[in-house]
Scaffold this active site. Structure first.
Site, mmCIF file in Angstrom:
data_model
loop_
_atom_site.group_PDB
_atom_site.id
_atom_site.type_symbol
_atom_site.label_atom_id
_atom_site.label_comp_id
_atom_site.label_asym_id
_atom_site.label_seq_id
_atom_site.Cartn_x
_atom_site.Cartn_y
_atom_site.Cartn_z
ATOM 1 N N GLY A 162 1.281 -1.062 -0.154
ATOM 2 C CA GLY A 162 0.112 -0.247 -0.228
ATOM 3 C C GLY A 162 0.608 1.181 0.040
ATOM 4 N N ASN A 163 0.247 3.205 -0.057
ATOM 5 C CA ASN A 163 0.760 4.273 0.705
ATOM 6 C C ASN A 163 0.443 4.184 1.922
ATOM 7 O OD1 ASN A 163 -0.827 5.522 -1.097
ATOM 8 N ND2 ASN A 163 -0.264 4.522 -2.470
#
Ligand code: PMT
Length: 411
Positions: A209-210
């Site tokens: 993810g980020n």
């Protein structure tokens, strides 16, 4: 739009009070929430029963409820209201408003209200011409109170002249106009907005993810809705959501997880939209295979094969209809303008929003700073602002870039 707005009506003693039930009805029909405060003498001209039936709320007139003995909290009423209109406003009440007197619930609420206030004066023609009354109205105006001028016509005294309270339709119009979104190219447009991160599953418990929270995109969706646009918000995994304000009804949120899911939802929605603004931080790569069970800790090293995700913005922008606009973001850590311009051209965008990453901008921060680059070579640079102010700033400039001709035709 006055829909879902909280409108407080203050009625003072005067024959025009009999017209206020019609104002209550107009407001309710438009979807506003209405509460009424009456002075003691107002109740000699209009009944609390009529007003409470129409407003679907209890009518307030005394500091203490005579039945429950509970305090009618004027501060709460003042805070509840998005707008406070005092109609009819007699000369006595106008004078007390100027002086800051508060010998009834209506005046106390006026003194504590934080919302915009309107007065619709009503009195006999000679009273309306009195220098003292005129000065009071001027003073209230200079303090930001909106004065809805009295009208000419037959008066209760049998005389004829200026002093009649403006008709309920005029009062309604004044409030409605105040809350109407400004006429810009955004009014009535249907816009697809993406926001937040994507999660690319590695196994049932892990993902790539980020740090995107979705805040920037949510602020854009809210600012669009405030301008009268309809928003399809496609939101990646985040704990944030659209705030429950009066325009929230203009935003439809679809929550997604992965880039592929976001692509599919966006494709389905975009055909019904006038354009898109993509602020989502979409993962560029995704694991080639998702392990069906949790990957066990065993070897010192393991490797993960990643494959390219579809570029949602590229897909939609390069296959769009001629009437659809396309705006992307570019999140950069170096060579910002150069990289953003490459994305602008490669993805065939109308404009791109460059977002450099640093402590106060980009992911997770409450603030942001952007550069807008359009395909005619224009460059507009913002200051550091809150994300909601950046959204408003962005839409103001995109309105000029995207809807130039529409705006010119309107003037
Ligand atoms: O969510 P916040 O915490 O408020 O943070 C806001 C933000 C920093 C995420 C936002 O302001 C921002 O800069 N968004 C763009 C993030 C990004 O992924 O930029 P990019 O340069 O990698 O992508 C360029 C454009 O292509 C973007 O519009 C992106 O949405 C789109 N894209 C990218 C990859 C991909 N596979 N599909 C896409 O649609």
């Amino acid at each position: 739009m006055i829909q879902n707005k909280n409108i407080l009506i203050g009625i003072t003693g005067g024959i025009a009070a009999y017209k206020i039930p019609l104002l209550v009805r107009l407001l309710k029909q438009a979807g506003a929430h209405v509460q009424v405060i009456c002075t003691e003498s107002a109740l000699q001209f209009v009944t609390a029963q009529t007003l409470s039936v129409l407003s679907e709320n209890k009518v307030h007139s005394e500091f203490f409820d005579p039945e429950t003995h509970l305090w009618n909290h004027h501060v709460n009423l003042g805070l509840w209201a998005d707008a406070f209109i005092i109609a009819p406003a007699g000369s006595n009440t106008l004078a007390k408003m100027v002086q800051g007197q508060c010998d009834n619930l209506l005046l106390t609420t006026y003194l504590s209200a934080r919302c915009p206030v309107w007065v619709a004066p009503a009195m006999d023609l000679d009273m309306y011409e009195q220098p003292g009354v005129k000065l009071n109205l001027e003073t209230l105006k200079s303090r930001g109170v909106h004065v809805i001028d009295a009208e000419e016509g037959p008066l209760a005294s049998g005389l004829s002249g200026k002093g009649r309270m403006a008709e309920p339709e005029t009062l309604f119009q004044a409030l409605n106009d105040y809350f109407a979104p400004p006429v810009t190219g955004w009014l009535g447009k249907k816009v697809l907005v993406t926001a937040g991160p994507t999660y690319e599953a590695i196994d049932p418990v892990r993902f790539i993810g980020n740090h995107s929270t979705g805040k920037m995109g949510i602020c854009i969706a809210e600012a669009l809705a405030n301008l009268g646009a309809h928003v399809e918000l496609v939101l990646g995994p985040t704990h944030l959501s659209v705030s429950e304000n009066r325009y929230a009804g203009n935003i439809k949120t679809t929550r997604v997880k992965s880039a592929k899911e976001m692509l599919q939802v966006c494709k389905d929605l975009f055909v019904h939209c006038d354009g898109l603004i993509m602020s989502a931080a979409v993962a560029d790569y995704t694991p080639e295979f998702v392990a069906p069970e949790k990957i066990k800790k065993s070897d010192e090293r393991i490797s993960l094969n990643l494959v390219k995700n579809p570029d949602i913005l590229f897909e939609l922008s390069t296959h769009r209809e001629q009437h659809q606009f396309s705006v992307g973001f570019a999140l950069e850590t170096q060579n910002g303008e150069e990289n953003a311009l490459q994305k602008l051209h490669k993805k065939r965008l109308d404009a791109i929003v460059l977002n450099m990453v640093n402590e106060n901008t980009g992911f997770q921060s409450e603030t942001n700073k952007i550069v807008i680059l359009d395909n005619s070579g224009k460059k507009i640079e913002s200051d550091l602002k809150s994300k909601s102010d950046i959204a408003v700033y962005l839409l103001e400039h995109l309105n000029l870039i995207l809807f130039k001709h529409e705006n010119e035709n309107r003037h």
